[in-house]
Motif scaffolding. Structure first.
Motif, PDB file in Angstrom:
ATOM      1  N   MET A 172      47.330  16.874  37.914  1.00  0.00           N
ATOM      2  CA  MET A 172      48.188  17.520  38.917  1.00  0.00           C
ATOM      3  C   MET A 172      49.607  16.961  38.867  1.00  0.00           C
ATOM      4  O   MET A 172      50.572  17.718  38.976  1.00  0.00           O
ATOM      5  N   LEU A 173      49.724  15.657  38.687  1.00  0.00           N
ATOM      6  CA  LEU A 173      51.045  15.035  38.604  1.00  0.00           C
ATOM      7  C   LEU A 173      51.827  15.586  37.415  1.00  0.00           C
ATOM      8  O   LEU A 173      52.981  15.987  37.558  1.00  0.00           O
ATOM      9  N   TRP A 174      51.189  15.628  36.230  1.00  0.00           N
ATOM     10  CA  TRP A 174      51.881  16.117  35.038  1.00  0.00           C
ATOM     11  C   TRP A 174      52.190  17.604  35.142  1.00  0.00           C
ATOM     12  O   TRP A 174      53.208  18.078  34.649  1.00  0.00           O
ATOM     13  N   PHE A 175      51.313  18.351  35.807  1.00  0.00           N
ATOM     14  CA  PHE A 175      51.619  19.758  36.037  1.00  0.00           C
ATOM     15  C   PHE A 175      52.875  19.882  36.892  1.00  0.00           C
ATOM     16  O   PHE A 175      53.767  20.679  36.593  1.00  0.00           O
ATOM     17  N   LEU A 176      52.948  19.088  37.959  1.00  0.00           N
ATOM     18  CA  LEU A 176      54.125  19.163  38.839  1.00  0.00           C
ATOM     19  C   LEU A 176      55.406  18.793  38.105  1.00  0.00           C
ATOM     20  O   LEU A 176      56.444  19.430  38.296  1.00  0.00           O
ATOM     21  N   VAL A 177      55.333  17.779  37.254  1.00  0.00           N
ATOM     22  CA  VAL A 177      56.510  17.402  36.457  1.00  0.00           C
ATOM     23  C   VAL A 177      56.911  18.573  35.550  1.00  0.00           C
ATOM     24  O   VAL A 177      58.071  18.979  35.500  1.00  0.00           O
ATOM     25  N   GLY A 178      55.938  19.113  34.822  1.00  0.00           N
ATOM     26  CA  GLY A 178      56.213  20.234  33.924  1.00  0.00           C
ATOM     27  C   GLY A 178      56.696  21.464  34.671  1.00  0.00           C
ATOM     28  O   GLY A 178      57.621  22.157  34.234  1.00  0.00           O
ATOM     29  N   TYR A 179      56.086  21.736  35.812  1.00  0.00           N
ATOM     30  CA  TYR A 179      56.465  22.911  36.596  1.00  0.00           C
ATOM     31  C   TYR A 179      57.889  22.765  37.133  1.00  0.00           C
ATOM     32  O   TYR A 179      58.668  23.720  37.122  1.00  0.00           O
TER      33      TYR A 179
END
Length: 130
Positions: A73-80
């Motif tokens: 979820m953290l990496w998704f938020l960074v990418g998003y």
């Protein structure tokens, strides 16, 4: 049984992240994306499809490279965040071009370009996710 529960939770989180990502993207445009799609607006369809695919690519890589749902979820938020920033940067570097107006008018060239901006950005960002 634990593997099955982890799979269900992971899939649920992925679906929720994808839907939340699409909702935020929809809120960024001054028009209703779904209404434009119902009208057959190809430009909006291309841009919306690019948003969906780029979000899915980032979620997929984040899920594949992280065993923890929290890190995914953290990496998704960074990418998003980077995807959203790419939209606004694209707006800034094209000052004579109001992207949302061209999309709403059905300018397929702008829709296709924006689609590939999102997809290209997601590929580049995905290489950073570890």
């Amino acid at each position: 049984m634990t593997v099955f529960i982890n799979l269900i939770v992971s899939v649920a989180v992925i679906v929720i992240l994808q839907l939340a990502g699409m909702l935020v993207f929809s809120l960024m445009t001054p028009f209703n994306d779904l209404e434009e799609l119902k009208k057959g607006n190809m430009a909006v369809g291309l841009a919306f499809g690019g948003k969906f695919l780029s979000t899915a690519l980032i979620i997929g890589v984040a899920a594949y490279t992280n065993s923890s749902i929290w890190y995914m979820m953290l990496w998704f938020l960074v990418g998003y965040f980077i995807l959203v920033a790419s939209y606004w940067i694209f707006e800034l570097v094209t000052p004579g071009l109001k992207i949302s107006e061209h999309l709403q008018k059905g300018n397929v060239a702008i829709g296709a370009l924006l689609c590939f901006v999102f997809i290209g950005t997601s590929f580049a960002v995905s290489s950073l996710i570890v």
